[in-house]
Design a protein around this motif. Structure first.
Motif, PDB file in Angstrom:
ATOM      1  N   THR A 276       0.827  -1.206   0.000  1.00  0.00           N
ATOM      2  CA  THR A 276       0.000   0.000   0.000  1.00  0.00           C
ATOM      3  C   THR A 276       0.863   1.258   0.000  1.00  0.00           C
ATOM      4  O   THR A 276       0.588   2.220  -0.731  1.00  0.00           O
ATOM      5  N   LEU A 277       1.911   1.249   0.813  1.00  0.00           N
ATOM      6  CA  LEU A 277       2.793   2.415   0.897  1.00  0.00           C
ATOM      7  C   LEU A 277       3.554   2.629  -0.413  1.00  0.00           C
ATOM      8  O   LEU A 277       3.781   3.773  -0.829  1.00  0.00           O
ATOM      9  N   ARG A 278       3.933   1.546  -1.063  1.00  0.00           N
ATOM     10  CA  ARG A 278       4.598   1.670  -2.367  1.00  0.00           C
ATOM     11  C   ARG A 278       3.656   2.290  -3.392  1.00  0.00           C
ATOM     12  O   ARG A 278       4.082   3.098  -4.233  1.00  0.00           O
ATOM     13  N   ALA A 279       2.381   1.916  -3.314  1.00  0.00           N
ATOM     14  CA  ALA A 279       1.395   2.517  -4.225  1.00  0.00           C
ATOM     15  C   ALA A 279       1.283   4.012  -3.974  1.00  0.00           C
ATOM     16  O   ALA A 279       1.153   4.809  -4.912  1.00  0.00           O
ATOM     17  N   LEU A 280       1.367   4.427  -2.704  1.00  0.00           N
ATOM     18  CA  LEU A 280       1.320   5.854  -2.386  1.00  0.00           C
ATOM     19  C   LEU A 280       2.572   6.562  -2.904  1.00  0.00           C
ATOM     20  O   LEU A 280       2.499   7.689  -3.409  1.00  0.00           O
ATOM     21  N   CYS A 281       3.726   5.896  -2.810  1.00  0.00           N
ATOM     22  CA  CYS A 281       4.956   6.454  -3.408  1.00  0.00           C
ATOM     23  C   CYS A 281       4.767   6.697  -4.901  1.00  0.00           C
ATOM     24  O   CYS A 281       5.197   7.732  -5.436  1.00  0.00           O
TER      25      CYS A 281
END
Length: 362
Positions: free
Chosen positions: A276-281
């Motif tokens: 999820t955090l990579r998607a936000l990146c």
């Protein structure tokens, strides 16, 4: 997407080669603690520094998504990237956005070639995370400015060729007003650097004192007195990158390789959060490609990333207590680095304040 997959494979191959040759060992927090100018220059030779910048200033005119692929792989590998990280991540983009053509031509090719090393002159003694409380001053003199003051927690100032400096150039009723950004040479007369050794017996922090340091007029970034708006945009580059979620990746990799079923179940939850955090990146990178300064998304990423990395270390600590992970693992080094996670790039409280203000404006 095949081009990005090929790029990801190229970065992995380079890191694998350097590691196999014993030229570096993977480290958590490598973007801050693992400095190797030769490695940075090897990246520069492949066009992986200043990737998104115009070719006229040494860039490769690639997308921020392509840059994200490179930075993700470097962080996953725990590669020694500290020499170029600050200049490539935020100072270069800030100069490209606000600097004069002269300043761009003077500074950006050196960053893209891995020749210029930047340190950040932001934090000050007694100011905490309150950048608007800076007391370093810039006073107008013939041909430029005289800088007086001190900065602290300045990573790699002892190795830097240049410094980004935030200084007060005007007294104002509102403390956020009257601030100006400068670029200065660390070899200038009047600049002195004192080491600060951390709990890990590592020296990357420093205190830097500026005494009657002359900075030419053309070294101002953007508009005099307008630094608060500019630095807020710049912090979006600092807070919105994958280093906010991948600094502890070498630790998580050790957990994944432990072979313990109980650990695997716990790490599965962390892997899902990381996705999820990579998607936000990626969303932040796409916003920058669109010409935006994604302040809100970057603050969200930094806040959630801090919590994620804290939880990675907690899982690893429990695994070490159970004898599943060796005390000689990367965990010890990561734990000693972890107190800074919630402070650098803005404390969690500051980030929540930014998010609240952004929400109020919607």
């Amino acid at each position: 997407m095949s081009a990005l997959s090929d790029l990801r494979r190229e970065v992995r191959d380079l890191c694998r080669s350097w590691r196999a040759d014993g030229r570096y060992r993977p480290r958590p927090d490598a973007w801050l603690r693992s400095f190797d100018l030769d490695f940075s220059k090897a990246l520069a030779e492949r066009g992986w520094l200043g990737m998104t910048w115009p070719r006229s200033v040494g860039g490769a005119e690639r997308s921020n998504l392509a840059r994200l692929v490179v930075t993700e792989e470097l962080l996953r590998a725990g590669a020694p990237v500290a020499a170029h990280w600050i200049g490539d991540r935020q100072i270069g983009p800030s100069i490209l956005r606000h600097g004069t053509p002269r300043l761009q031509q003077e500074i950006l090719p050196g960053i893209a070639a891995g020749e210029f090393v930047f340190c950040l002159g932001m934090s000050e003694p007694d100011a905490g995370s309150d950048l608007a409380a800076v007391r370093t001053t810039g006073t107008r003199v013939a041909g430029g400015w005289r800088i007086d003051g001190r900065k602290i927690w300045t990573s790699h100032a002892h190795r830097a060729t240049h410094a980004y400096l935030l200084a007060r150039t005007e007294k104002a009723e509102v403390k956020h007003a009257g601030l100006t950004e400068f670029v200065l040479d660390m070899s200038d007369p009047g600049v002195s650097v004192s080491p600060i050794v951390d709990m890990a017996d590592s020296h990357h922090f420093n205190e830097v004192v500026f005494e009657n340091v002359f900075v030419p007029e053309e070294r101002v970034i953007g508009v005099e007195g307008n630094a608060w708006r500019q630095v807020t945009e710049q912090l979006a580059y600092e807070r919105g990158g994958p280093e906010r979620v991948l600094s502890t990746y070498p630790v998580m990799e050790e957990l994944l390789g432990s072979g313990d079923e109980g650990v695997a179940a716990e790490v599965g939850e962390l892997v899902a959060r990381l996705a999820t955090l990579r998607a936000l990146c990626a969303q932040v990178a796409a916003a920058v490609d669109a010409g935006e300064a994604p302040v809100r998304a970057a603050a969200t990423l930094k806040y959630l990333g801090t919590a994620f990395e804290r939880d990675v270390l907690e899982r690893a600590r429990h695994a070490m207590d159970s004898g599943i992970v060796s005390p000689e693992s990367t965990l010890g080094e990561a734990i000693l680095a972890s107190p800074g996670f919630s402070i650098r790039g803005g404390s969690s409280e500051v980030l929540l304040s930014i998010l609240a203000k952004q929400e109020a404006r919607r």
